[in-house]
Design a protein around this motif. Structure first.
Motif, short mmCIF file in Angstrom:
data_model
loop_
_atom_site.label_atom_id
_atom_site.label_comp_id
_atom_site.label_asym_id
_atom_site.label_seq_id
_atom_site.Cartn_x
_atom_site.Cartn_y
_atom_site.Cartn_z
N ARG A 22 2.93 -14.40 -0.51
CA ARG A 22 2.74 -13.55 -1.68
C ARG A 22 2.44 -12.10 -1.31
NH1 ARG A 22 3.63 -15.19 -6.96
NH2 ARG A 22 2.23 -16.97 -6.82
N THR A 23 1.96 -11.89 -0.08
CA THR A 23 1.50 -10.56 0.30
C THR A 23 2.56 -9.48 0.04
OG1 THR A 23 0.15 -11.57 2.00
CG2 THR A 23 0.48 -9.21 2.17
N GLY A 24 3.79 -9.77 0.45
CA GLY A 24 4.86 -8.78 0.29
C GLY A 24 5.04 -8.35 -1.15
N SER A 25 5.08 -9.33 -2.06
CA SER A 25 5.31 -8.97 -3.46
C SER A 25 4.09 -8.27 -4.04
CB SER A 25 5.70 -10.20 -4.28
OG SER A 25 4.55 -10.95 -4.61
N ASN A 26 2.91 -8.65 -3.58
CA ASN A 26 1.70 -7.95 -4.01
C ASN A 26 1.77 -6.47 -3.64
OD1 ASN A 26 0.31 -9.97 -5.27
ND2 ASN A 26 -0.99 -10.47 -3.52
N ILE A 27 2.20 -6.23 -2.41
CA ILE A 27 2.26 -4.85 -1.94
C ILE A 27 3.27 -4.05 -2.75
CG2 ILE A 27 2.97 -3.39 -0.02
CD1 ILE A 27 1.83 -5.54 1.79
N ARG A 28 4.39 -4.68 -3.03
CA ARG A 28 5.40 -3.97 -3.82
C ARG A 28 4.85 -3.60 -5.19
NH1 ARG A 28 9.36 -5.63 -0.39
NH2 ARG A 28 8.46 -7.66 -0.65
N LEU B 208 2.64 -0.64 -4.79
CA LEU B 208 3.41 0.58 -4.54
C LEU B 208 4.10 1.07 -5.81
CD1 LEU B 208 4.89 -0.22 -1.05
CD2 LEU B 208 3.18 1.50 -1.63
N ASP B 209 4.68 0.14 -6.55
CA ASP B 209 5.35 0.54 -7.78
C ASP B 209 4.37 1.21 -8.72
OD1 ASP B 209 7.76 -0.34 -6.94
OD2 ASP B 209 7.67 -2.29 -7.96
N TYR B 210 3.18 0.64 -8.75
CA TYR B 210 2.15 1.20 -9.62
C TYR B 210 1.77 2.61 -9.15
CZ TYR B 210 -2.17 1.61 -12.23
OH TYR B 210 -3.14 2.05 -13.07
N ALA B 211 1.57 2.74 -7.84
CA ALA B 211 1.17 4.05 -7.30
C ALA B 211 2.29 5.08 -7.49
CB ALA B 211 0.81 3.93 -5.83
N LYS B 212 3.53 4.61 -7.42
CA LYS B 212 4.67 5.53 -7.57
C LYS B 212 4.82 6.00 -9.00
CE LYS B 212 7.68 3.33 -4.24
NZ LYS B 212 8.93 2.55 -4.20
N ALA B 213 4.35 5.17 -9.95
CA ALA B 213 4.62 5.45 -11.36
C ALA B 213 3.97 6.75 -11.84
CB ALA B 213 4.15 4.29 -12.24
N SER B 214 2.95 7.22 -11.14
CA SER B 214 2.38 8.52 -11.50
C SER B 214 1.70 9.09 -10.26
CB SER B 214 1.39 8.38 -12.64
OG SER B 214 0.18 7.87 -12.16
N PRO B 215 1.53 10.41 -10.23
CA PRO B 215 0.94 11.02 -9.05
C PRO B 215 -0.43 10.42 -8.73
CG PRO B 215 1.77 12.70 -10.54
CD PRO B 215 1.87 11.39 -11.26
N SER B 216 -0.66 10.10 -7.48
CA SER B 216 -1.94 9.49 -7.11
C SER B 216 -2.13 9.58 -5.60
CB SER B 216 -1.97 8.02 -7.54
OG SER B 216 -0.90 7.34 -6.93
N VAL B 217 -3.36 9.29 -5.18
CA VAL B 217 -3.63 9.08 -3.77
C VAL B 217 -3.93 7.60 -3.61
CG1 VAL B 217 -5.21 9.55 -1.87
CG2 VAL B 217 -4.52 11.41 -3.36
N LEU B 218 -3.16 6.92 -2.78
CA LEU B 218 -3.39 5.49 -2.54
C LEU B 218 -4.11 5.34 -1.21
CD1 LEU B 218 -2.91 2.49 -3.22
CD2 LEU B 218 -0.68 2.67 -2.12
N LEU B 219 -5.27 4.71 -1.25
CA LEU B 219 -6.07 4.58 -0.02
C LEU B 219 -6.13 3.13 0.43
CD1 LEU B 219 -8.13 5.67 2.11
CD2 LEU B 219 -9.92 5.30 0.42
N LEU B 220 -5.74 2.93 1.66
CA LEU B 220 -5.92 1.63 2.32
C LEU B 220 -7.22 1.75 3.09
CD1 LEU B 220 -2.78 1.04 2.05
CD2 LEU B 220 -2.92 0.27 4.39
N ASP B 221 -8.29 1.30 2.49
CA ASP B 221 -9.60 1.57 3.10
C ASP B 221 -10.03 0.43 4.01
OD1 ASP B 221 -11.67 3.22 3.62
OD2 ASP B 221 -12.74 2.89 1.74
N GLU B 222 -10.73 0.79 5.06
CA GLU B 222 -11.38 -0.16 5.93
C GLU B 222 -10.48 -1.30 6.39
OE1 GLU B 222 -15.18 -1.18 4.32
OE2 GLU B 222 -15.55 0.87 3.66
N LEU B 223 -9.37 -0.89 6.95
CA LEU B 223 -8.42 -1.85 7.50
C LEU B 223 -9.08 -2.87 8.40
CD1 LEU B 223 -5.36 0.31 8.56
CD2 LEU B 223 -5.51 -1.40 6.76
N ASP B 224 -9.98 -2.37 9.26
CA ASP B 224 -10.51 -3.24 10.30
C ASP B 224 -11.58 -4.20 9.81
OD1 ASP B 224 -12.82 -0.89 11.22
OD2 ASP B 224 -10.95 -0.39 10.24
#
Ligand SMILES: Nc1ncnc2c1ncn2[C@@H]1O[C@H](COP(=O)(O)OP(=O)(O)OP(=O)(O)O)[C@@H](O)[C@H]1O
Ligand SMILES: [Mg+2]
Length: 346
Positions: free
Chosen positions: A149-155, A158-174
């Motif tokens: 499911r991860t792939g479709s979740n990410i899409r 992304l679609d949501y973030a693309k729909a309007s100007p924004s900053v998308l943060l992938l926080d605390e990867l580790d």
């Protein structure tokens, strides 16, 4: 109130209707609240994003958190970090100028550094400067769904973030990676980042992707390469610590600040802030002045250090601050004789 957003909104609507006649100003304020609050059907109406908030297919949990921005106190930064962040901001503010020259603004930035040095804060500051919402990808939710499911979740995100100007943060990867000692999950995380970065190739320049990590080495070279900008956030040096302490204390007392800068050397901003906040609470509870509480806490901490460090701090204070020899001796407990002797030997 217990997390039942829709119920609260219905209640506010009802109140707005009830007070329409008797207190139309209040009614209008309530409606204003409803308009600006995130809503299931129009989660970020005030920013014109009409897409529904992306949800995980199984759990129906939100895949992102939205920071509704208020004023952000600008982080204290070293000059090179500030310069990099400001360029990132200006590239997005002035993208027309770049386009005329056949260029596009940077799309992805990686913030690397130890905990508590301002990576998340800087992302919030950037979003605020650009007047766009900060969307924080909820990695835990994205990953908790079953593997495929991860792939479709990410899409969706992304679609949501693309729909309007924004900053998308992938926080605390580790943190996510570390919390899971399962090799397969760490592999999944790496894959996730790779997919994300591949997907942003056709991103609108109106959005910016940021990722923050404590350990850059968690990411493989293919991932590194995709970031246009890599910003290393160092631990604060004396000058930064001094500026931050002034911010936290709201106290002009340079004597305490000078001493604190020495005592808290090597601390992160977050650690220094915690130290000050604890002293502030203590001051309120005991009715003491903040100045006295801070000094007492600093001295208490100072006494736990070993002899050589204490001596060094005393000598540095003599050299770098305006404090008199007598005052340094009082603060540090190092005798004036010793100070005098050591200074001669220097
Ligand atoms: N550069 C800074 N200037 C002023 N305050 C700071 C700075 N960095 C951190 N702080 C204080 O510490 C708190 C935590 O910082 P932040 O969440 O940005 O750290 P981080 O680098 O993202 O850490 P982590 O790796 O643990 O996520 C901030 O809310 C702020 O109060
Ligand atoms: Mg952080």
């Amino acid at each position: 109130m217990a997390g039942r957003q829709q119920d609260v909104q219905t209640l506010v609507q009802r109140l707005a209707r009830r007070y329409q006649r008797s207190n139309s100003g209040l009614a209008e304020d309530l409606r204003g609240l409803l308009r600006s609050a995130p809503h299931l059907d129009a989660p970020m109406r005030e920013h014109g994003n009409a897409a529904p908030v992306p949800l995980d297919g199984d759990s129906r949990q939100s895949l992102i958190r939205t920071d509704h921005l208020g004023p952000v106190t600008p982080p204290v930064l070293t000059r090179p970090v500030r310069a990099q962040l400001e360029q990132l901001r200006d590239e997005h503010r002035l993208q027309d100028r770049l386009r005329e020259a056949g260029l596009t603004p940077s799309r992805a930035g990686l913030f690397v550094g130890p905990p508590g040095v301002g990576k998340t804060l800087a992302a919030r500051w950037l979003a605020n400067e650009l007047k766009v919402p900060l969307l924080v990808l909820d990695l835990a939710t994205v990953m908790s769904s079953y593997l495929g499911r991860t792939g479709s979740n990410i899409r969706k995100v992304l679609d949501y973030a693309k729909a309007s100007p924004s900053v998308l943060l992938l926080d605390e990867l580790d943190t996510v990676a570390k919390r899971r000692d399962d090799e397969a999950e760490v592999g999944e995380l790496k894959r996730l980042v790779t997919v994300l970065l591949q997907e942003i190739d056709d991103w609108p320049a109106s959005s910016l992707l940021l990722a923050a990590t404590n350990h850059g080495d968690l990411l493989d070279p293919a991932v590194w390469r995709r970031f246009d900008v890599i910003i290393n956030f160092p631990l604060p040096g004396p000058a930064e610590l001094e500026e931050a302490l002034m911010q936290y204390c709201g106290d002009e007392n340079t004597e305490v600040i000078d001493f604190l800068v020495q005592v808290l050397a090597g601390y992160s901003f977050a650690d220094a802030e915690r130290f000050v906040m604890t002293a502030k609470r203590k001051a309120v509870l005991s009715g003491e002045r903040l100045f006295d509480t801070l000094l007492a806490s600093a001295q208490e901490h100072f006494r736990t250090m070993d002899h050589a460090d204490r001596l060094q701090i005393a000598l540095d204070l003599m050299q770098d601050s305006e404090l008199s020899q007598r005052r340094v001796s009082e603060l540090t407990g190092v005798s004036r004789d010793t100070l005098r002797r050591r200074q001669r030997d220097r």
